[in-house]
Design an enzyme around this catalytic site. Structure first.
Site, PDB file in Angstrom:
ATOM      1  N   TYR B 100       0.555  -0.869   0.483  1.00 36.99           N
ATOM      2  CA  TYR B 100       0.085   0.132  -0.499  1.00 36.99           C
ATOM      3  C   TYR B 100       1.201   1.102   0.169  1.00 36.99           C
ATOM      4  O   TYR B 100       1.779   1.708   0.573  1.00 36.99           O
ATOM      5  CB  TYR B 100      -0.787  -0.346   1.109  1.00 36.99           C
ATOM      6  CG  TYR B 100      -1.588   1.282   1.802  1.00 36.99           C
ATOM      7  CD1 TYR B 100      -3.017   1.633   1.115  1.00 36.99           C
ATOM      8  CD2 TYR B 100      -1.390   1.928   2.095  1.00 36.99           C
ATOM      9  CE1 TYR B 100      -3.690   2.232   0.820  1.00 36.99           C
ATOM     10  CE2 TYR B 100      -1.830   3.612   2.139  1.00 36.99           C
ATOM     11  CZ  TYR B 100      -3.167   2.987   1.972  1.00 36.99           C
ATOM     12  OH  TYR B 100      -4.107   4.554   1.480  1.00 36.99           O
ATOM     13  N   GLU B 186      -3.664   7.312  -4.648  1.00 38.20           N
ATOM     14  CA  GLU B 186      -3.164   6.444  -3.573  1.00 38.20           C
ATOM     15  C   GLU B 186      -3.103   5.147  -4.321  1.00 38.20           C
ATOM     16  O   GLU B 186      -3.841   5.367  -5.522  1.00 38.20           O
ATOM     17  CB  GLU B 186      -4.842   5.964  -2.594  1.00 38.20           C
ATOM     18  CG  GLU B 186      -4.373   4.797  -1.310  1.00 38.20           C
ATOM     19  CD  GLU B 186      -6.088   4.370  -1.131  1.00 38.20           C
ATOM     20  OE1 GLU B 186      -7.271   4.060  -1.941  1.00 38.20           O
ATOM     21  OE2 GLU B 186      -5.864   4.695  -0.050  1.00 38.20           O
TER      22      GLU B 186
END
Lengths: 288, 373
Positions: B100, B186
């Site tokens: 992530y 993101e």
């Protein structure tokens, strides 16, 4: 942050329509407006006061305690950095829709230079009966009657309404601190609460919050340490989640920023949370 | 403004972050044709919301025929409040591990925050809860930008991930964030392939709404908020209007007063029909605003709440009174008016409409709620 009537204030953007109108209102009310800034009109006079080419020029000629920015969104970063590098220690930024990365940039510079910032997207500050900085109707005695309640508000219009409700309810206001409706701002609800806790003219506080973000929750932690009574109204209980309600900061994402969360945090700190603004004077009248 | 995956990924690839080969398809046949070119693929619904996988909007396809079948199934399905109109057909990647990475505007530190975790494939809230010690949250001084040494010093245990390649990738991610006025950028999941390469399998990009005016070319590729016809009409004249399902119309100035008027309607047993604020410079648009509120057929009464600070009550009231006389709506209206220009405004309502504004908002709202029932 509180501005007093003996402090000198310049208006960056004084020659614009809003800058002119509000500089005149501030001066009439008692704010020490000593001049303004417009790089294209340096050396001229406007509303009987000098216009400098920069805040730095103003500060090199005279003592400048505070500045207020009536500047279009994309010009705010440069104007703010000008004032910060000039050594001005108090700044009020009225402008809405300033790009957030610009805001973070000048807030970082301000923090390093020890300059306190209110806003952006604020309606400003009122020290009732003394001076105001921004565009609050301080001069309307039905709204800003002198008294002992300090008011903190993310919204100018709703803050105005709460001051009106206090006066309608037989109370008065010491200081109004409009912190602004953006998600990232210089002075948070907690910072304003600390200022009012230390303000000797303020005996009780009204917090006017909104859904979105975590500022009311943070302020609630500080409220636990205070002896001055506090009442709060949080706008947005009836707003659908996930939608921006006018203010960029007023949006509930998941469980963060919800009305229920803010109400619970404030009540756990002994704050009276009321369902409509007219409940604020009722809650405070008993204790002031 | 949100960007869907297909519109966000080109920002990454332009900065040198690897993404799988992909093309957008609007029909099942197109999906099949693309699959012939790129081989085994993933068919992914393009909608501006998360949880596409859980909703069945992402499917593997090993052949063009399968890509065609999956695209036919996914196109037209509903995910959240969105109907799927296009799918991204993307080459499959041999995944060794999901990670992530993100950069976002952080209201707490009042600066950019770089997030990284070697645990990906779930949302950030879940990562923060399950693996807090493996989540790097690094505040950046936006004046100095991305600091490689600070990032390297704060990374969690990487196992077999190449640290230098990862720091490179995060530096590129920060550069994309910075150049495009991102509010959030993101990559979830970022994957490490079986060959050790780092590839962005998804990308979420939110453009700061206040940055749109200096990112006009970029904003062309964003997904506008889903709007009703009236909402679109209001946005065209720069009014912020949100349609709700109640029957008490709301016209107020400023976001705070508008929300509060809705709250009071709800508190006194009614339901607001809309959010509509005419604060800031929009306070001169009260005529246009009134037309939009009244165009909603559910509106049975109208609550007008003006509390002028910057906005002048006289200017707003003049607009409303004139528009009311012109439109002659067949519903009752209730006013409270205070603040800058209130005396003139109250006189206009009295003289123009023969109505007496209420002194207290609560009383006006109660009357408006009762009238709507």
């Amino acid at each position: 942050m509180i501005v007093r009537g003996n402090e000198t204030v310049i208006v960056q953007g004084i020659t614009g329509r809003q800058g002119t109108f509000w500089a005149e209102r501030m001066a009439e009310y008692g704010t020490k407006i000593i001049g303004g800034v417009n790089p294209k009109k340096a050396g001229t006079e406007h509303i009987g006061r000098p216009v400098w080419g920069s805040a730095a020029d103003a500060a090199s000629e005279t003592q400048v305690d505070a500045t207020v920015l009536f500047i279009p969104p994309l010009g705010v970063k440069a104007a703010a950095l000008d004032a910060i590098s000039a050594g001005i220690k108090k700044m009020v930024v009225m402008t809405e829709h300033v790009p957030v990365q610009d805001v973070m940039y000048f807030l970082a510079a301000a923090r390093e230079a020890g300059c306190q910032v209110i806003g952006p997207n604020t309606a400003g500050l009122v020290t009732v009966g003394e001076c105001f900085v921004g565009f609050m109707p301080a001069f309307n005695p039905g709204i800003f009657k002198p008294g002992k309640i300090g008011v903190i508000s993310r919204s100018g219009s709703l803050g105005t309404m709460v001051c009106l409700n206090l006066v309608q309810g037989g109370l008065g206001i010491s200081t109004f601190i409009g912190i602004g409706g953006d998600p990232i701002i210089g002075t948070t609800t907690k910072d304003a609460l600390v200022a009012l806790d230390q303000d000797e003219r303020t005996e009780a506080v009204a917090i006017v919050g909104e859904i979105g973000g975590g500022m009311e929750e943070e302020a609630a932690e500080y409220a636990k340490t205070m002896s001055k009574p506090i009442a709060a109204f949080i706008a947005g209980a009836a707003s659908p989640p996930g939608k921006k309600m006018g203010h960029a900061g007023a949006i509930v994402m998941g469980s963060v920023g919800s009305y229920a969360g803010k109400k619970a945090a404030l009540e756990a700190a002994g704050v009276a949370v009321v369902p409509t603004p007219s409940g604020i004077p009722e809650a405070l009248r008993a204790v002031v | 403004m949100n960007f869907e995956e297909y519109a966000a990924k080109p920002l990454l690839s332009a900065a040198g972050i690897a993404v799988p080969a992909s093309e957008i398809a609007r029909t099942a046949a197109e999906a099949g044709t693309i699959a012939e070119k790129i081989g085994p693929c993933v068919v992914k619904a393009q909608v501006p919301t998360g949880k596409r996988g859980k909703a069945g909007g992402i499917a593997l396809a090993s052949s063009p025929a399968e890509a065609n079948t999956e695209a036919a199934r996914i196109l037209g399905m509903h995910i959240g409040e969105h109907e799927v109109e296009k799918v991204l057909v993307e080459a499959q990647v041999p995944i060794a591990r999901e990670l992530y990475a993100a950069v976002l505007n952080d209201p707490v530190t009042k600066g950019p925050l770089v997030l990284f975790s070697p645990e990906g494939g779930m949302d950030i809230e879940e990562i923060a809860e399950k693996h807090p010690q493996r989540l790097m949250r690094l505040a950046v001084d936006i004046r100095h930008g991305f600091d490689r040494a600070a990032v390297a010093a704060n990374l969690p245990d990487l196992g077999d991930i190449d640290e230098s390649a990862l720091v490179d990738l995060l530096a590129k991610l920060y550069a994309v964030y910075s150049a495009n006025d991102a509010e959030l950028l993101e990559i979830n999941p970022l994957v490490q392939t079986k060959d050790g390469e780092l590839i962005a399998l998804d990308c979420k990009f939110t453009l700061d709404d206040s940055g749109v005016k200096r990112q006009e070319d970029l904003a062309e590729h964003g997904t506008p908020d889903k709007t009703t016809e009236l909402e679109a009409r209001s946005h065209a004249v720069n009014l912020k209007y949100i349609e709700l399902d109640g029957n008490v119309g709301v016209l107020a100035n400023g976001a705070g007063v508008t929300m509060t008027t809705m709250d009071a309607i709800s508190h006194y047993g009614g339901a607001p029909a809309n959010f509509l604020e005419i604060g800031g410079e929009a306070y001169r648009l009260s005529k246009e605003a009134l037309e939009i509120v009244l165009a909603n057929p559910n509106v049975k009464s109208l609550m007008v709440n003006f509390c002028g600070a910057f906005a002048r009550c006289d200017v707003m009231a003049e607009g409303v009174v004139n528009a009311w006389k012109e439109l002659e709506p067949d519903i009752p209206v209730f006013f409270t008016i205070h603040g800058t220009g209130d005396k003139e405004a109250i006189k206009m309502v009295r003289d123009g409409l023969g109505l007496e504004p209420y002194e207290f908002m609560d009383d006006a709202v109660k009357a408006a709620v009762e009238a709507a029932q």
